[in-house]
Design a protein around this motif. Structure first.
Motif, PDB file in Angstrom:
ATOM      1  N   THR A  92       0.842  -1.190   0.000  1.00 57.94           N
ATOM      2  CA  THR A  92       0.000   0.000   0.000  1.00 57.94           C
ATOM      3  C   THR A  92       0.878   1.241   0.000  1.00 57.94           C
ATOM      4  O   THR A  92       1.924   1.287   0.651  1.00 57.94           O
ATOM      5  CB  THR A  92      -0.926   0.039   1.228  1.00 57.94           C
ATOM      6  OG1 THR A  92      -0.135  -0.024   2.409  1.00 57.94           O
ATOM      7  CG2 THR A  92      -1.893  -1.113   1.216  1.00 57.94           C
ATOM      8  N   THR A  93       0.444   2.212  -0.765  1.00 66.37           N
ATOM      9  CA  THR A  93       1.050   3.537  -0.734  1.00 66.37           C
ATOM     10  C   THR A  93      -0.023   4.483  -0.209  1.00 66.37           C
ATOM     11  O   THR A  93      -1.111   4.057   0.164  1.00 66.37           O
ATOM     12  CB  THR A  93       1.532   3.971  -2.134  1.00 66.37           C
ATOM     13  OG1 THR A  93       0.405   4.088  -2.999  1.00 66.37           O
ATOM     14  CG2 THR A  93       2.521   2.960  -2.707  1.00 66.37           C
ATOM     15  N   ARG A  94       0.274   5.741  -0.207  1.00 66.43           N
ATOM     16  CA  ARG A  94      -0.677   6.704   0.339  1.00 66.43           C
ATOM     17  C   ARG A  94      -2.021   6.659  -0.388  1.00 66.43           C
ATOM     18  O   ARG A  94      -3.074   6.750   0.233  1.00 66.43           O
ATOM     19  CB  ARG A  94      -0.079   8.116   0.264  1.00 66.43           C
ATOM     20  CG  ARG A  94      -0.891   9.162   1.006  1.00 66.43           C
ATOM     21  CD  ARG A  94      -0.276  10.547   0.899  1.00 66.43           C
ATOM     22  NE  ARG A  94      -0.545  11.081  -0.434  1.00 66.43           N
ATOM     23  CZ  ARG A  94       0.399  11.441  -1.306  1.00 66.43           C
ATOM     24  NH1 ARG A  94       1.659  11.345  -1.005  1.00 66.43           N
ATOM     25  NH2 ARG A  94       0.069  11.910  -2.485  1.00 66.43           N
ATOM     26  N   ASP A  95      -2.004   6.493  -1.700  1.00 67.51           N
ATOM     27  CA  ASP A  95      -3.227   6.587  -2.488  1.00 67.51           C
ATOM     28  C   ASP A  95      -3.571   5.321  -3.277  1.00 67.51           C
ATOM     29  O   ASP A  95      -4.599   5.294  -3.949  1.00 67.51           O
ATOM     30  CB  ASP A  95      -3.109   7.761  -3.472  1.00 67.51           C
ATOM     31  CG  ASP A  95      -2.821   9.058  -2.768  1.00 67.51           C
ATOM     32  OD1 ASP A  95      -3.664   9.476  -1.961  1.00 67.51           O
ATOM     33  OD2 ASP A  95      -1.751   9.658  -2.999  1.00 67.51           O
ATOM     34  N   LEU A  96      -2.731   4.309  -3.220  1.00 60.61           N
ATOM     35  CA  LEU A  96      -2.940   3.107  -4.028  1.00 60.61           C
ATOM     36  C   LEU A  96      -2.743   1.847  -3.189  1.00 60.61           C
ATOM     37  O   LEU A  96      -1.976   1.852  -2.227  1.00 60.61           O
ATOM     38  CB  LEU A  96      -1.943   3.055  -5.191  1.00 60.61           C
ATOM     39  CG  LEU A  96      -1.920   4.218  -6.165  1.00 60.61           C
ATOM     40  CD1 LEU A  96      -0.740   4.068  -7.125  1.00 60.61           C
ATOM     41  CD2 LEU A  96      -3.208   4.310  -6.927  1.00 60.61           C
ATOM     42  N   VAL A  97      -3.423   0.787  -3.593  1.00 63.92           N
ATOM     43  CA  VAL A  97      -3.136  -0.554  -3.098  1.00 63.92           C
ATOM     44  C   VAL A  97      -2.681  -1.337  -4.320  1.00 63.92           C
ATOM     45  O   VAL A  97      -3.426  -1.461  -5.295  1.00 63.92           O
ATOM     46  CB  VAL A  97      -4.372  -1.212  -2.453  1.00 63.92           C
ATOM     47  CG1 VAL A  97      -4.041  -2.618  -1.983  1.00 63.92           C
ATOM     48  CG2 VAL A  97      -4.898  -0.366  -1.311  1.00 63.92           C
ATOM     49  N   VAL A  98      -1.446  -1.839  -4.277  1.00 63.95           N
ATOM     50  CA  VAL A  98      -0.835  -2.472  -5.434  1.00 63.95           C
ATOM     51  C   VAL A  98      -0.596  -3.942  -5.127  1.00 63.95           C
ATOM     52  O   VAL A  98      -0.019  -4.285  -4.100  1.00 63.95           O
ATOM     53  CB  VAL A  98       0.500  -1.772  -5.781  1.00 63.95           C
ATOM     54  CG1 VAL A  98       1.156  -2.433  -6.971  1.00 63.95           C
ATOM     55  CG2 VAL A  98       0.283  -0.285  -6.034  1.00 63.95           C
ATOM     56  N   ILE A 146      -3.893  -2.650  -9.599  1.00 65.11           N
ATOM     57  CA  ILE A 146      -3.859  -1.427  -8.800  1.00 65.11           C
ATOM     58  C   ILE A 146      -5.286  -1.077  -8.402  1.00 65.11           C
ATOM     59  O   ILE A 146      -6.161  -0.948  -9.255  1.00 65.11           O
ATOM     60  CB  ILE A 146      -3.231  -0.260  -9.581  1.00 65.11           C
ATOM     61  CG1 ILE A 146      -1.800  -0.602  -9.985  1.00 65.11           C
ATOM     62  CG2 ILE A 146      -3.269   1.012  -8.751  1.00 65.11           C
ATOM     63  CD1 ILE A 146      -1.155   0.430 -10.885  1.00 65.11           C
ATOM     64  N   ARG A 147      -5.484  -0.922  -7.096  1.00 63.76           N
ATOM     65  CA  ARG A 147      -6.773  -0.468  -6.570  1.00 63.76           C
ATOM     66  C   ARG A 147      -6.613   1.007  -6.196  1.00 63.76           C
ATOM     67  O   ARG A 147      -5.760   1.362  -5.383  1.00 63.76           O
ATOM     68  CB  ARG A 147      -7.171  -1.274  -5.346  1.00 63.76           C
ATOM     69  CG  ARG A 147      -8.522  -0.880  -4.776  1.00 63.76           C
ATOM     70  CD  ARG A 147      -8.829  -1.633  -3.494  1.00 63.76           C
ATOM     71  NE  ARG A 147      -8.721  -3.078  -3.649  1.00 63.76           N
ATOM     72  CZ  ARG A 147      -9.734  -3.870  -3.997  1.00 63.76           C
ATOM     73  NH1 ARG A 147     -10.924  -3.366  -4.233  1.00 63.76           N
ATOM     74  NH2 ARG A 147      -9.549  -5.171  -4.089  1.00 63.76           N
ATOM     75  N   ALA A 148      -7.433   1.849  -6.815  1.00 64.22           N
ATOM     76  CA  ALA A 148      -7.362   3.289  -6.565  1.00 64.22           C
ATOM     77  C   ALA A 148      -8.199   3.657  -5.350  1.00 64.22           C
ATOM     78  O   ALA A 148      -9.307   3.157  -5.173  1.00 64.22           O
ATOM     79  CB  ALA A 148      -7.859   4.055  -7.788  1.00 64.22           C
ATOM     80  N   ARG A 149      -7.646   4.522  -4.529  1.00 66.41           N
ATOM     81  CA  ARG A 149      -8.396   5.067  -3.399  1.00 66.41           C
ATOM     82  C   ARG A 149      -9.002   6.398  -3.814  1.00 66.41           C
ATOM     83  O   ARG A 149      -8.659   6.967  -4.846  1.00 66.41           O
ATOM     84  CB  ARG A 149      -7.468   5.252  -2.201  1.00 66.41           C
ATOM     85  CG  ARG A 149      -6.967   3.936  -1.648  1.00 66.41           C
ATOM     86  CD  ARG A 149      -6.134   4.166  -0.434  1.00 66.41           C
ATOM     87  NE  ARG A 149      -5.758   2.901   0.183  1.00 66.41           N
ATOM     88  CZ  ARG A 149      -4.810   2.784   1.066  1.00 66.41           C
ATOM     89  NH1 ARG A 149      -4.147   3.838   1.475  1.00 66.41           N
ATOM     90  NH2 ARG A 149      -4.523   1.596   1.581  1.00 66.41           N
ATOM     91  N   GLU A 163       5.144   7.977  -9.482  1.00 62.62           N
ATOM     92  CA  GLU A 163       6.074   7.937  -8.347  1.00 62.62           C
ATOM     93  C   GLU A 163       5.596   6.940  -7.290  1.00 62.62           C
ATOM     94  O   GLU A 163       6.407   6.232  -6.686  1.00 62.62           O
ATOM     95  CB  GLU A 163       6.228   9.328  -7.740  1.00 62.62           C
ATOM     96  CG  GLU A 163       6.972  10.285  -8.630  1.00 62.62           C
ATOM     97  CD  GLU A 163       6.902  11.734  -8.156  1.00 62.62           C
ATOM     98  OE1 GLU A 163       6.223  12.006  -7.135  1.00 62.62           O
ATOM     99  OE2 GLU A 163       7.530  12.588  -8.808  1.00 62.62           O
ATOM    100  N   GLN A 164       4.291   6.881  -7.070  1.00 55.28           N
ATOM    101  CA  GLN A 164       3.768   5.924  -6.088  1.00 55.28           C
ATOM    102  C   GLN A 164       3.915   4.480  -6.578  1.00 55.28           C
ATOM    103  O   GLN A 164       4.183   3.578  -5.783  1.00 55.28           O
ATOM    104  CB  GLN A 164       2.318   6.240  -5.754  1.00 55.28           C
ATOM    105  CG  GLN A 164       2.205   7.488  -4.900  1.00 55.28           C
ATOM    106  CD  GLN A 164       0.848   7.624  -4.257  1.00 55.28           C
ATOM    107  OE1 GLN A 164       0.182   6.639  -3.957  1.00 55.28           O
ATOM    108  NE2 GLN A 164       0.445   8.859  -4.037  1.00 55.28           N
ATOM    109  N   ILE A 165       3.758   4.260  -7.871  1.00 56.35           N
ATOM    110  CA  ILE A 165       3.979   2.916  -8.423  1.00 56.35           C
ATOM    111  C   ILE A 165       5.449   2.537  -8.273  1.00 56.35           C
ATOM    112  O   ILE A 165       5.781   1.406  -7.890  1.00 56.35           O
ATOM    113  CB  ILE A 165       3.512   2.839  -9.889  1.00 56.35           C
ATOM    114  CG1 ILE A 165       1.991   2.947  -9.958  1.00 56.35           C
ATOM    115  CG2 ILE A 165       3.994   1.550 -10.554  1.00 56.35           C
ATOM    116  CD1 ILE A 165       1.438   3.075 -11.358  1.00 56.35           C
ATOM    117  N   ALA A 166       6.351   3.474  -8.551  1.00 54.72           N
ATOM    118  CA  ALA A 166       7.780   3.212  -8.382  1.00 54.72           C
ATOM    119  C   ALA A 166       8.098   2.911  -6.922  1.00 54.72           C
ATOM    120  O   ALA A 166       8.903   2.013  -6.618  1.00 54.72           O
ATOM    121  CB  ALA A 166       8.595   4.406  -8.869  1.00 54.72           C
TER     122      ALA A 166
END
Length: 140
Positions: A25-31, A100-103, A116-119
């Protein structure tokens, strides 16, 4: 943009990636990332034979109604596909599936910020270990 041949469209491939892939998980995505290697034991069984297993990576998107109406969801999906396209070279194994699940917060982000979040997700330790199990010992 990501060509149609590089999009996950089958439910079985979505399920496989969500169930057996590495979740970050990143701030805005669940990968969810799943490298398709021959040594992986997959409880979902072998991949469908009529789906090509070369020429990846493949992308699947989950942009639910909580993100916004149809116009907003499609805008977010386009930005995510563009961000994924920018990061295709970051995959150690080309035969990789990513869902990728978008929040809700992705609405305000640009393709560059999403990239950048995917990276960031791809650089996480759990994902690196999924790509190369020998990294597990080197990273400890």
């Amino acid at each position: 943009m990501v060509a149609a041949a590089h999009r996950i469209s089958r439910g079985s491939d979505f399920d496989r990636t969500l169930k057996t892939g590495v979740r970050v998980t990143t701030r805005d995505l669940v990968v969810h990332v799943l490298p398709l290697t021959g040594s992986t034991t997959d409880p979902c069984g072998p991949r469908d034979p009529d789906v090509a297993t070369v020429g990846g990576p493949w992308l699947g998107l989950i942009v639910s109604k909580t993100v916004g109406n149809a116009v907003i969801r499609h805008r977010v999906a386009r930005r995510l596909r563009a961000a994924f396209h920018q990061r295709r070279a970051d995959f150690r194994i080309p035969q990789t599936m990513m869902v990728i699940r978008a929040r809700r917060s992705t609405v305000e982000l640009s393709s560059i910020e999403l990239s950048e979040q995917i990276a960031d997700a791809l650089s996480r330790r759990r994902v690196r270990e999924a790509f190369d199990p020998s990294d597990r010992q080197a990273l400890r």
